[in-house]
Enzyme design. Structure first.
Site, PDB file in Angstrom:
ATOM      1  N   LYS A  71       0.854  -1.192   0.000  1.00 18.50           N
ATOM      2  CA  LYS A  71       0.000   0.000   0.000  1.00 18.50           C
ATOM      3  C   LYS A  71       0.881   1.230   0.000  1.00 18.50           C
ATOM      4  O   LYS A  71       1.843   1.301   0.766  1.00 18.50           O
ATOM      5  CB  LYS A  71      -0.862  -0.006   1.272  1.00 18.50           C
ATOM      6  CG  LYS A  71      -1.761   1.202   1.418  1.00 18.50           C
ATOM      7  CD  LYS A  71      -3.105   0.902   0.818  1.00 18.50           C
ATOM      8  CE  LYS A  71      -3.981   2.143   0.753  1.00 18.50           C
ATOM      9  NZ  LYS A  71      -3.535   3.132  -0.232  1.00 18.50           N
ATOM     10  N   LYS A  95       5.433   2.097   8.517  1.00 23.04           N
ATOM     11  CA  LYS A  95       4.221   2.752   9.020  1.00 23.04           C
ATOM     12  C   LYS A  95       3.116   1.737   9.286  1.00 23.04           C
ATOM     13  O   LYS A  95       2.485   1.747  10.345  1.00 23.04           O
ATOM     14  CB  LYS A  95       3.720   3.785   8.001  1.00 23.04           C
ATOM     15  CG  LYS A  95       4.567   5.014   7.857  1.00 23.04           C
ATOM     16  CD  LYS A  95       3.961   5.934   6.793  1.00 23.04           C
ATOM     17  CE  LYS A  95       4.943   6.990   6.360  1.00 23.04           C
ATOM     18  NZ  LYS A  95       4.414   7.889   5.326  1.00 23.04           N
ATOM     19  N   LYS A 107       5.070   2.074  -3.130  1.00 23.64           N
ATOM     20  CA  LYS A 107       5.164   3.480  -3.515  1.00 23.64           C
ATOM     21  C   LYS A 107       5.356   3.569  -5.015  1.00 23.64           C
ATOM     22  O   LYS A 107       5.968   2.676  -5.629  1.00 23.64           O
ATOM     23  CB  LYS A 107       6.339   4.167  -2.817  1.00 23.64           C
ATOM     24  CG  LYS A 107       6.123   5.654  -2.620  1.00 23.64           C
ATOM     25  CD  LYS A 107       5.086   5.914  -1.538  1.00 23.64           C
ATOM     26  CE  LYS A 107       4.898   7.394  -1.273  1.00 23.64           C
ATOM     27  NZ  LYS A 107       3.970   7.643  -0.155  1.00 23.64           N
ATOM     28  N   THR A 191      -3.952  12.696   7.268  1.00 17.58           N
ATOM     29  CA  THR A 191      -2.534  12.798   7.626  1.00 17.58           C
ATOM     30  C   THR A 191      -2.319  13.951   8.596  1.00 17.58           C
ATOM     31  O   THR A 191      -1.660  13.792   9.633  1.00 17.58           O
ATOM     32  CB  THR A 191      -1.666  12.977   6.372  1.00 17.58           C
ATOM     33  OG1 THR A 191      -1.924  11.917   5.455  1.00 17.58           O
ATOM     34  CG2 THR A 191      -0.191  12.956   6.745  1.00 17.58           C
ATOM     35  N   ASN A 222      -1.697  19.841   1.222  1.00 14.35           N
ATOM     36  CA  ASN A 222      -2.777  19.140   1.906  1.00 14.35           C
ATOM     37  C   ASN A 222      -2.424  18.852   3.363  1.00 14.35           C
ATOM     38  O   ASN A 222      -3.213  19.129   4.276  1.00 14.35           O
ATOM     39  CB  ASN A 222      -3.089  17.832   1.168  1.00 14.35           C
ATOM     40  CG  ASN A 222      -4.115  16.993   1.900  1.00 14.35           C
ATOM     41  OD1 ASN A 222      -5.117  17.502   2.393  1.00 14.35           O
ATOM     42  ND2 ASN A 222      -3.855  15.706   2.005  1.00 14.35           N
ATOM     43  N   SER A 350      -6.560   5.382   4.718  1.00 13.67           N
ATOM     44  CA  SER A 350      -6.585   4.653   3.450  1.00 13.67           C
ATOM     45  C   SER A 350      -6.969   3.192   3.690  1.00 13.67           C
ATOM     46  O   SER A 350      -7.724   2.594   2.919  1.00 13.67           O
ATOM     47  CB  SER A 350      -5.220   4.728   2.753  1.00 13.67           C
ATOM     48  OG  SER A 350      -5.088   5.931   2.043  1.00 13.67           O
TER      49      SER A 350
END
Length: 424
Positions: A71, A95, A107, A191, A222, A350
């Protein structure tokens, strides 16, 4: 996007090695974790409106999938490179393991300045990229998401292209989508919300009263803007903000709601006239309580770290501190909230979006935020307890928590036959 000559892939490998040693684990664990299991490079030729064909390069890195599908985000930036993408996929694994999500790290990125493309060209690039990586992605294999310079609209183009190839809707392919096609409430701000949750926990740990605290933020995209919003709501006085356009400073505090509206109207923060101008270097050196790097890698270096007076550095960006910068901060008694903990709110929500897609049942925003807070607080507690137990810094503690979780999964799957796990 390495700056100051530091390669993020080498940095993350050094951190993995130190943390494996800190847990007293065998070298074989490092050998498993030190590089992604798969990296795909693709060529993306695009016909521009002037008739020219430009061939862009894209990447997708998948680090480790022992806990579940990989992910991670997709970024569009001119300085994307293969080592950055590899490093970011490893950070994503860490993470997910720290938060204890059933996911691995992935990624992706394309070497492009999206400002050089019009909307049609950007859409063609987005659709072509997802076609090229389709063989290795999917809701049970690898789940992309937004990242630097990619938006819910771009995610919508990508999922539409993938659905066309499959002949049916696959909402769990990626996350960060518009809500109308399966996105999650609370994802856009997740986030930044997670950053502020970890700041609150760190403040409790060092007995800092947030209602009397001051903060400065590098970056107002963001993550930076959401962080500023939630800090403002918490009573923290945000006195300085910088981004690519410049910087602003007001010792009495910036009016965050007004600034957010100003930027939403198409302005840049440097043109906000109710503040003084400030450079990045001067902002880092301000006598504040909380410094939040929310921009790009390698901003806190051996040159900038000695000037930092903040009590807490909350790494909203990925890899904002070099190893030398980190060491200086620790020597100076700064409480560091490392990136793989601090900005994990995005991957957490997510994950919630992916769960909702799988169930075809969607949560209210209150539930999303409540579940996010619970997971971020638990993760912070695990890292802080590891720090106390091992007498380490917060960064090494975070890696040790993540590695420990991955090692238990490796052991369960039979990858580790004779490894001594008793020292963890």
């Amino acid at each position: 996007m390495s700056t100051h000559g530091k390669n993020p892939y080498e940095i993350v490998q050094e951190l993995l090695k130190e943390s494996v040693n800190g847990l007293g684990l065998d070298e074989s664990i490092y050998q498993i974790l030190k590089k992604p299991m798969r990296v795909l490079e693709v060529s993306i030729p695009i016909r521009k409106d002037n008739g020219d064909i430009v061939n862009y390069t894209g990447y997708r890195s998948q680090h480790l999938d022992i806990l579940g599908p990989t992910k991670g985000g997709i970024r569009f930036h001119p300085e994307v490179n293969i080592d950055e993408v590899r490093a970011l996929s490893i950070w994503m694994s860490m993470k997910s393991a720290i938060i204890q999500l059933p996911l691995g790290g992935g990624k992706g990125g394309v070497i492009v300045n999206p400002n050089d493309l019009n909307e049609r060209e950007l859409e063609e690039l987005s659709r072509s990229y997802i076609r090229k990586i389709t063989p290795i992605i999917g809701p049970k294999k690898d789940i992309p998401a937004p990242d630097m310079n990619t938006t819910p609209e771009i995610m919508a183009w990508m999922i539409d292209e993938y659905d066309k190839l499959n002949g049916y809707n696959v909402p769990g392919l990626l996350t960060g989508k518009p809500i109308i096609i399966g996105g999650s409430q609370g994802r856009l701000e997740a986030t930044g919300r997670g950053v502020v949750i970890t700041i609150r926990e760190a403040a409790n740990a060092i007995n800092l009263d947030l209602s009397q605290a001051t903060a400065a933020i590098q970056g107002f995209g963001n993550v930076g803007s959401a962080t500023a919003h939630f800090l403002h709501e918490s009573g923290v006085k945000v006195v300085a903000i910088t981004d690519e356009s410049g910087g602003i400073y007001n010792e009495n505090g910036i009016n965050i709601p007004e600034l957010t509206e100003f930027v939403a109207e198409g302005n840049v923060i440097a043109d906000y006239e109710k503040c003084e101008s400030i450079s990045n270097e001067k902002m880092f050196a301000l006598p504040i309580d909380i410094l939040i790097p929310a921009a790009i890698e390698n901003q806190i270096t051996k040159e900038t770290a000695p000037t930092i007076q903040a009590k807490i550095v909350a790494e909203a960006a990925n890899g904002p501190s070099t190893p030398e910068g980190n060491d200086i901060l620790e020597e100076n008694g700064v409480f560091i909230i490392p990136d793989i903990l601090c900005n994990a709110g995005g991957v957490t929500v997510s994950y919630f979006e992916w769960v909702q897609n799988t169930m075809n049942y969607y949560w209210k925003e209150e539930k999303v935020n409540r579940e996010l807070e619970e997971k971020m607080i638990s993760a912070f507690k695990r890292v802080y307890e590891m720090k106390e137990e091992k007498k380490s810094g917060m960064r090494q503690a975070a890696y040790m928590v993540g590695i420990k979780h991955l090692v238990l999964a490796l052991k369960a799957r039979g990858w580790i036959k004779n490894g001594d796990l008793s020292k963890m």
